[in-house]
Design a protein around this motif. Sequence first.
Motif, short mmCIF file in Angstrom:
data_model
loop_
_atom_site.label_atom_id
_atom_site.label_comp_id
_atom_site.label_asym_id
_atom_site.label_seq_id
_atom_site.Cartn_x
_atom_site.Cartn_y
_atom_site.Cartn_z
N HIS A 14 -0.95 15.62 6.23
CA HIS A 14 -0.37 16.12 4.97
C HIS A 14 -0.75 17.58 4.82
O HIS A 14 -1.94 17.92 4.90
N PHE A 53 -8.53 9.97 -5.43
CA PHE A 53 -8.18 10.90 -4.33
C PHE A 53 -6.82 11.56 -4.61
O PHE A 53 -6.67 12.78 -4.49
N GLY A 164 4.98 9.48 1.07
CA GLY A 164 3.55 9.21 0.88
C GLY A 164 3.33 8.80 -0.56
O GLY A 164 4.27 8.41 -1.25
N GLY A 165 2.09 8.90 -1.02
CA GLY A 165 1.80 8.58 -2.41
C GLY A 165 1.33 7.16 -2.60
O GLY A 165 0.99 6.46 -1.64
N GLU A 195 -1.09 0.44 4.06
CA GLU A 195 -2.38 1.13 3.87
C GLU A 195 -3.03 0.40 2.69
O GLU A 195 -3.93 -0.41 2.89
N HIS A 216 0.17 4.71 8.77
CA HIS A 216 -0.90 3.70 8.71
C HIS A 216 -0.39 2.37 9.32
O HIS A 216 -0.51 2.17 10.50
N ASP A 274 -5.69 13.60 6.04
CA ASP A 274 -6.09 14.71 5.17
C ASP A 274 -7.50 15.11 5.58
O ASP A 274 -8.48 14.79 4.90
#
Length: 328
Positions: A14, A53, A164-165, A195, A216, A274
Amino acid sequence: MTVADLPKIELHLHHEGAAPPEFIRQLAHEKRIDLSGIFKSDGSYDFRDFAHFLSVYEAACEVLKSPEDFRRLTLAILEESAANGVVYSETFLSPDFCGGGDVHAWRDYLNAIQDAADEAERKFDITLRGVVTCVRHFGPEQAKQSAYCAAETAGDWITGFGMGGNEGVGTQGDYKWAFECAREAGLRLTTHAGEFGGAESVRDAVRDLGVERVGHGVRAIEDDDLIRELVDREVTLEVCPGSNVVLGLFPDFAAHPIARLRDQGVNVTVSTDDPPFFHTTMRREYEMLHQAFCWDAEDFAALNDTALNAAFCDDDTRERVKKRLERT
Ligand code: ADE
Ligand code: ZN
């Protein structure tokens, strides 16, 4: 030479999540924005769990305001990746953080990022490609904006679309329109699944969105039928073991399912997600995998092969990277 010195391909990074905390602190200082709440006293990012996070990540993005900020960030990321032996990388770029989903603004950010990538290729011998990524917890309407941006800039450099997210928000299928829009523009598809969502989320990703890669995907280990389906469909998992350990999915590398998934025939690759947030680098991921599973140079060469096959770049670029791998 140790395994950490081997050349590497990274498919899941990312862009904002790769920003070193010192870089974010410097920008905050220049712009007089107070971000002290997101750092620990040792200077690293401070978060308790996945939801926290994501909010710390978004707070750090507050200082990444202009195309010039992204140009500087891109150079810093690629210098660090190259120092870790990465020769080819795919980065997740979110129009939400680059102009708020507006196509004209997005083009300006993208030009700055591509300029920096060209400079880094000349200086550090690393190739970058972009995967436009919508953010799941921003909802399906905002995802459509990201898909428009992706479709408008699809080509040799923006080669994929993903999501993502927070996987706890809605279903994969809620984002079908955005993924279809990107597919029609010729983009290759990936999404985060398996994930924090279970095996069902991975199944939805491949069946409902038709993705060829999964970010993932490690919770597939809970479902033998799904593992067979991933093998049959030749889906590639972008596995990020260090990220999973820090976010508490598995207690340590030895307990991580990457080796079991690989042994069952699933295409697995390794990335950092990340890196400064998870105190990792590609060198460290290789070292930890070597320690946990005794993977050696041959195993990592096979891993690179899988990653290069699954990379979203065109075949000329793939050949060029292959030669670079052979040389390094
Ligand atoms: N965005 C940045 N890192 C992420 C992760 N590990 N999962 C989901 N979304 C993310
Ligand atoms: Zn990710």
